[in-house]
Scaffold this active site. Structure first.
Site, mmCIF file in Angstrom:
data_model
loop_
_atom_site.group_PDB
_atom_site.id
_atom_site.type_symbol
_atom_site.label_atom_id
_atom_site.label_comp_id
_atom_site.label_asym_id
_atom_site.label_seq_id
_atom_site.Cartn_x
_atom_site.Cartn_y
_atom_site.Cartn_z
ATOM 1 N N SER A 145 0.862 -1.193 0.000
ATOM 2 C CA SER A 145 0.000 0.000 0.000
ATOM 3 C C SER A 145 0.890 1.231 0.000
ATOM 4 O O SER A 145 2.021 1.176 0.494
ATOM 5 C CB SER A 145 -0.872 0.019 1.254
ATOM 6 O OG SER A 145 -1.456 1.299 1.437
ATOM 7 N N TYR A 158 -0.829 -0.378 10.197
ATOM 8 C CA TYR A 158 -0.942 -0.789 8.786
ATOM 9 C C TYR A 158 0.258 -0.274 7.971
ATOM 10 O O TYR A 158 0.826 -1.005 7.156
ATOM 11 C CB TYR A 158 -2.257 -0.223 8.251
ATOM 12 C CG TYR A 158 -2.640 -0.586 6.839
ATOM 13 C CD1 TYR A 158 -3.111 -1.853 6.510
ATOM 14 C CD2 TYR A 158 -2.579 0.370 5.822
ATOM 15 C CE1 TYR A 158 -3.500 -2.165 5.218
ATOM 16 C CE2 TYR A 158 -2.981 0.075 4.522
ATOM 17 C CZ TYR A 158 -3.443 -1.198 4.225
ATOM 18 O OH TYR A 158 -3.828 -1.498 2.940
ATOM 19 N N LYS A 162 2.927 -2.649 6.024
ATOM 20 C CA LYS A 162 3.161 -2.568 4.575
ATOM 21 C C LYS A 162 4.601 -2.155 4.272
ATOM 22 O O LYS A 162 5.188 -2.607 3.285
ATOM 23 C CB LYS A 162 2.164 -1.605 3.930
ATOM 24 C CG LYS A 162 0.697 -2.066 4.009
ATOM 25 C CD LYS A 162 0.449 -3.424 3.363
ATOM 26 C CE LYS A 162 -1.046 -3.700 3.167
ATOM 27 N NZ LYS A 162 -1.303 -5.039 2.611
#
Ligand code: NAD
Length: 250
Positions: A145, A158, A162
């Site tokens: 991402s 997150y 990533k």
């Protein structure tokens, strides 16, 4: 399938293939001739996508697996190899978010996001490399991402997962490059799926104002990039993190 091109005879495993980007990737690989094993935590959801694949005359299997558990991640790879006799492509797509400002983030939200997005890719990739190293060929694509390179407020867990996946991609790419196995990451910006449907209208407007193309992306646009990366045409591309974000990070 008379119209399939490029991936005939190939076998792919797609984690989190029951909806969103993973579903589009699974359908895209199948349309090019690959046999696809799809996992999701919910077997019925994965079976629906396999039914869509079978309706086109192609082959697929659905496996219930939580890839953050070692035995289930390995079982998924084994199920694909057992059913179709080989493994050519692994797409580590399964991912979750548990958003919140760091100051209030609970340990369980940190762990859950790292376990699925990063540790899950470790388990499936390690298992998939065994048949790929024997065959001296393979394609691995990790769905990362832009959060992993930009950092997104409210997504420290997150973004860390990533960013970790990007480092993992580059390290493993170097380990297996001499065996003709490529390992790349695809880093989408804002793609319209159930994962992003839960964002507030306010947050969506803020993201939209930062995207030069003036629109969110579609799952099929990500799937098209993955289809290229697993194709013969991409045989000299490895260790890359390729952004697909309508110009957001440019
Ligand atoms: P989604 O929530 O619609 O789908 C996620 C899929 O992963 C589902 O099939 C779900 O069953 C599966 N999954 C979740 N946890 C799992 C687990 N422990 N074991 C097995 N399967 C599991 O999400 P999406 O928007 O399609 O996202 C797919 C990937 O793309 C994710 O890795 C996500 O981080 C990444 N991504 C999405 C966007 C976006 O804007 N939607 C942007 C950048 C990156």
């Amino acid at each position: 399938m008379g119209t399939a091109t490029g991936l005939e005879g190939k076998v792919a495993v797609v984690t989190g293939g029951s909806r969103g980007i993973g579903r589009a990737i699974a359908l895209g690989l199948s349309a090019q001739g690959a046999k696809v094993a799809i996992c999701a935590r919910n077997l019925e959801a994965a079976q629906k996508v396999v039914a869509e694949i079978e309706a086109t005359g192609a082959e697929g299997i659905a496996v219930a697996a939580d890839i953050s558990r070692e035995s289930e991640a390995e079982g998924l790879i084994q199920a694909g190899v057992k059913r179709f006799g080989r493994l050519d492509i692994l797409v580590n797509n399964a991912g979750i978010t548990r958003d919140g400002l760091l100051i209030r983030m609970k340990e369980e939200d940190w762990d859950a996001v790292l376990d699925v997005n990063l540790k899950g890719a470790f388990f499936t990739t390690r298992a998939a490399l065994r048949p790929m190293l024997r065959a001296q060929s393979g394609r691995i694509v990790n769905i990362s991402s832009v959060a992993g390179t930009m950092g997104i407020p409210g997504q420290a867990n997150y973004s860390a997962a990533k960013a970790g996946l990007n480092g993992f991609t580059k390290a493993v790419a170097k380990e297996v490059a001499s065996r003709s196995i490529t390992v790349n990451a695809v880093a989408p910006g804002f793609i319209e799926t159930e994962m992003t449907a839960v964002l507030s209208e306010d947050r969506k407007r803020t993201y939209l104002s930062q995207i030069p193309m003036g629109r969110f992306g579609g799952s099929e646009e990500v799937a098209a990039l993955v289809s290229f990366l697993v194709s013969e045409a991409a045989s000299y591309i490895t260790g890359q993190v390729i952004t697909i974000d309508g110009g957001l990070r440019t």
